[in-house]
Write a protein that holds these residues in place. Structure first.
Motif, PDB file in Angstrom:
ATOM      1  N   MET A   1     -11.620  39.445  41.465  1.00  0.00           N
ATOM      2  CA  MET A   1     -10.820  38.751  42.195  1.00  0.00           C
ATOM      3  C   MET A   1     -10.422  37.266  41.394  1.00  0.00           C
ATOM      4  O   MET A   1      -9.282  36.747  41.856  1.00  0.00           O
ATOM      5  N   ARG A   2     -11.117  37.193  40.265  1.00  0.00           N
ATOM      6  CA  ARG A   2     -10.618  36.151  39.299  1.00  0.00           C
ATOM      7  C   ARG A   2      -9.162  36.620  38.724  1.00  0.00           C
ATOM      8  O   ARG A   2      -8.239  35.909  38.600  1.00  0.00           O
ATOM      9  N   LYS A   3      -9.190  38.006  38.311  1.00  0.00           N
ATOM     10  CA  LYS A   3      -7.800  38.530  37.860  1.00  0.00           C
ATOM     11  C   LYS A   3      -6.864  38.285  38.984  1.00  0.00           C
ATOM     12  O   LYS A   3      -5.547  37.948  38.634  1.00  0.00           O
ATOM     13  N   LYS A   4      -7.100  38.602  40.213  1.00  0.00           N
ATOM     14  CA  LYS A   4      -6.007  38.243  41.030  1.00  0.00           C
ATOM     15  C   LYS A   4      -5.477  36.805  41.243  1.00  0.00           C
ATOM     16  O   LYS A   4      -4.467  36.442  41.492  1.00  0.00           O
ATOM     17  N   TYR A   5      -6.460  35.943  41.032  1.00  0.00           N
ATOM     18  CA  TYR A   5      -6.184  34.384  41.330  1.00  0.00           C
ATOM     19  C   TYR A   5      -5.244  34.321  39.893  1.00  0.00           C
ATOM     20  O   TYR A   5      -4.229  33.710  40.325  1.00  0.00           O
ATOM     21  N   TRP A   6      -5.589  34.543  38.853  1.00  0.00           N
ATOM     22  CA  TRP A   6      -4.950  34.369  37.434  1.00  0.00           C
ATOM     23  C   TRP A   6      -3.542  35.050  37.616  1.00  0.00           C
ATOM     24  O   TRP A   6      -2.482  34.288  37.072  1.00  0.00           O
ATOM     25  N   MET A   7      -3.537  36.134  38.240  1.00  0.00           N
ATOM     26  CA  MET A   7      -2.142  36.623  38.392  1.00  0.00           C
ATOM     27  C   MET A   7      -1.083  35.794  39.260  1.00  0.00           C
ATOM     28  O   MET A   7      -0.122  35.573  38.908  1.00  0.00           O
ATOM     29  N   ILE A   8      -1.767  35.411  40.329  1.00  0.00           N
ATOM     30  CA  ILE A   8      -0.841  34.482  41.095  1.00  0.00           C
ATOM     31  C   ILE A   8      -0.596  33.124  40.356  1.00  0.00           C
ATOM     32  O   ILE A   8       0.690  32.658  40.417  1.00  0.00           O
ATOM     33  N   PHE A   9      -1.653  32.672  39.899  1.00  0.00           N
ATOM     34  CA  PHE A   9      -1.315  31.409  38.878  1.00  0.00           C
ATOM     35  C   PHE A   9      -0.403  31.589  37.747  1.00  0.00           C
ATOM     36  O   PHE A   9       0.707  30.701  37.622  1.00  0.00           O
ATOM     37  N   LEU A  10      -0.568  32.640  37.155  1.00  0.00           N
ATOM     38  CA  LEU A  10       0.367  33.081  35.938  1.00  0.00           C
ATOM     39  C   LEU A  10       1.936  33.311  36.403  1.00  0.00           C
ATOM     40  O   LEU A  10       2.736  32.812  35.738  1.00  0.00           O
ATOM     41  N   LYS A  11       2.098  33.853  37.452  1.00  0.00           N
ATOM     42  CA  LYS A  11       3.398  33.964  37.886  1.00  0.00           C
ATOM     43  C   LYS A  11       3.860  32.729  38.549  1.00  0.00           C
ATOM     44  O   LYS A  11       5.010  32.557  38.423  1.00  0.00           O
ATOM     45  N   SER A  12       3.055  31.767  39.274  1.00  0.00           N
ATOM     46  CA  SER A  12       3.543  30.549  39.616  1.00  0.00           C
ATOM     47  C   SER A  12       3.980  29.760  38.225  1.00  0.00           C
ATOM     48  O   SER A  12       5.121  29.124  38.181  1.00  0.00           O
ATOM     49  N   LEU A  13       2.965  29.659  37.205  1.00  0.00           N
ATOM     50  CA  LEU A  13       3.569  29.116  36.131  1.00  0.00           C
ATOM     51  C   LEU A  13       4.605  29.430  35.271  1.00  0.00           C
ATOM     52  O   LEU A  13       5.377  28.756  34.721  1.00  0.00           O
ATOM     53  N   GLY A  14       4.865  30.754  35.379  1.00  0.00           N
ATOM     54  CA  GLY A  14       6.001  31.590  34.571  1.00  0.00           C
ATOM     55  C   GLY A  14       7.282  31.057  35.325  1.00  0.00           C
ATOM     56  O   GLY A  14       8.398  30.646  34.695  1.00  0.00           O
ATOM     57  N   LEU A  15       7.189  31.228  36.626  1.00  0.00           N
ATOM     58  CA  LEU A  15       8.340  30.609  37.403  1.00  0.00           C
ATOM     59  C   LEU A  15       8.684  29.323  37.440  1.00  0.00           C
ATOM     60  O   LEU A  15       9.841  28.742  37.519  1.00  0.00           O
ATOM     61  N   PHE A  16       7.598  28.391  37.370  1.00  0.00           N
ATOM     62  CA  PHE A  16       7.864  27.017  36.832  1.00  0.00           C
ATOM     63  C   PHE A  16       8.657  26.685  35.667  1.00  0.00           C
ATOM     64  O   PHE A  16       9.642  26.067  35.369  1.00  0.00           O
ATOM     65  N   ALA A  17       8.300  27.529  34.744  1.00  0.00           N
ATOM     66  CA  ALA A  17       8.900  27.313  33.293  1.00  0.00           C
ATOM     67  C   ALA A  17      10.115  27.699  33.336  1.00  0.00           C
ATOM     68  O   ALA A  17      11.316  27.314  32.852  1.00  0.00           O
ATOM     69  N   SER A  18      10.414  28.813  34.113  1.00  0.00           N
ATOM     70  CA  SER A  18      11.710  29.498  34.105  1.00  0.00           C
ATOM     71  C   SER A  18      12.706  28.582  35.149  1.00  0.00           C
ATOM     72  O   SER A  18      13.936  28.670  34.869  1.00  0.00           O
ATOM     73  N   GLY A  19      12.184  27.869  35.738  1.00  0.00           N
ATOM     74  CA  GLY A  19      12.942  26.567  36.695  1.00  0.00           C
ATOM     75  C   GLY A  19      13.294  25.458  35.913  1.00  0.00           C
ATOM     76  O   GLY A  19      14.411  24.862  36.052  1.00  0.00           O
ATOM     77  N   VAL A  20      12.543  25.076  34.543  1.00  0.00           N
ATOM     78  CA  VAL A  20      12.842  24.253  33.701  1.00  0.00           C
ATOM     79  C   VAL A  20      14.234  24.493  33.002  1.00  0.00           C
ATOM     80  O   VAL A  20      15.073  23.471  33.007  1.00  0.00           O
ATOM     81  N   VAL A  21      14.557  25.728  32.793  1.00  0.00           N
ATOM     82  CA  VAL A  21      15.828  25.910  31.802  1.00  0.00           C
ATOM     83  C   VAL A  21      16.958  25.652  32.770  1.00  0.00           C
ATOM     84  O   VAL A  21      17.815  24.939  32.244  1.00  0.00           O
ATOM     85  N   PRO A  22      17.064  26.354  34.035  1.00  0.00           N
ATOM     86  CA  PRO A  22      18.382  25.577  34.634  1.00  0.00           C
ATOM     87  C   PRO A  22      18.587  24.523  35.111  1.00  0.00           C
ATOM     88  O   PRO A  22      19.435  23.879  35.138  1.00  0.00           O
ATOM     89  N   GLY A  23      17.146  23.766  35.142  1.00  0.00           N
ATOM     90  CA  GLY A  23      17.048  22.179  35.422  1.00  0.00           C
ATOM     91  C   GLY A  23      17.836  21.334  34.289  1.00  0.00           C
ATOM     92  O   GLY A  23      18.476  20.449  34.426  1.00  0.00           O
ATOM     93  N   TYR A  24      17.414  22.174  33.199  1.00  0.00           N
ATOM     94  CA  TYR A  24      17.838  21.377  31.757  1.00  0.00           C
ATOM     95  C   TYR A  24      19.399  21.603  31.778  1.00  0.00           C
ATOM     96  O   TYR A  24      20.266  20.820  31.340  1.00  0.00           O
ATOM     97  N   ILE A  25      19.918  22.800  31.841  1.00  0.00           N
ATOM     98  CA  ILE A  25      21.181  23.212  31.884  1.00  0.00           C
ATOM     99  C   ILE A  25      22.030  22.432  32.834  1.00  0.00           C
ATOM    100  O   ILE A  25      23.101  21.870  32.809  1.00  0.00           O
ATOM    101  N   PHE A  26      21.265  22.167  34.107  1.00  0.00           N
ATOM    102  CA  PHE A  26      22.042  21.355  35.347  1.00  0.00           C
ATOM    103  C   PHE A  26      22.408  19.982  34.549  1.00  0.00           C
ATOM    104  O   PHE A  26      23.330  19.499  34.743  1.00  0.00           O
TER     105      PHE A  26
END
Length: 171
Positions: A1-26
């Motif tokens: 179950m911990r692995k499942k939580y960490w996968m959700i967390f890492l996906k969210s963190l990765g998409l947050f970081a991915s959102g920063v790039v277009p935010g800076y470009i904007f």
């Protein structure tokens, strides 16, 4: 179950970081519009827990304002995660945090102070943990109670630490 939580967390963190790039470009291409957008639409700032300090506010009022604003946004992040919207909300959060931070350069006429970057990082970390916990609760309920209890405890500790740090910066 911990692995499942960490996968959700890492996906969210990765998409947050991915959102920063277009935010800076904007911000880079539309810096004056970004500053105008932030000044005009402060209601979005309150969604992300950013509150304006005004002279003459007592420390108790500032602390209460910070705690209440951050609590509302944190509950919203948990609810959005529970609604299984963690991935798009994480990306949008990254975009808007970048625009908010970088537009401060124009609005205040100074580079982003280190303490503001640290505070924003702490706040977004516990919000990403909160949104990940919400999604975990939707998917797996309380099959393993330790994970939601631990993550919500981490959210609470980081929430209090960020609020105290923000008040300390103001005063």
């Amino acid at each position: 179950m911990r692995k499942k939580y960490w996968m959700i967390f890492l996906k969210s963190l990765g998409l947050f970081a991915s959102g920063v790039v277009p935010g800076y470009i904007f911000y880079y291409f539309f810096s004056s519009q970004s500053a105008y957008f932030i000044e005009k639409f402060k209601v979005l700032q309150s969604f992300f827990g950013i509150n304006q300090y005004s002279e003459g506010m007592t420390i108790n009022i500032v602390l209460l304002t910070v705690l209440l604003g951050n609590l509302i946004s944190t509950i919203c992040y948990i609810a959005l995660g529970y609604a299984r919207l963690s991935l798009p909300v994480s990306f949008i959060s990254g975009f808007f945090v970048a625009v908010f931070l970088f537009s401060g350069i124009i609005r205040h006429g100074i580079p982003i102070p280190l303490e503001v970057a640290v505070l924003s990082s702490i706040e977004m970390l516990y919000r990403i943990v909160a949104i990940s916990t919400g999604e975990y609760l939707n998917r797996y309920r309380f099959k393993n109670r330790i994970i939601p209890i631990t993550t919500l405890s981490c959210v609470f500790v980081l929430y209090l630490a960020a609020a105290m740090y923000e008040v300390w910066q103001i005063f």
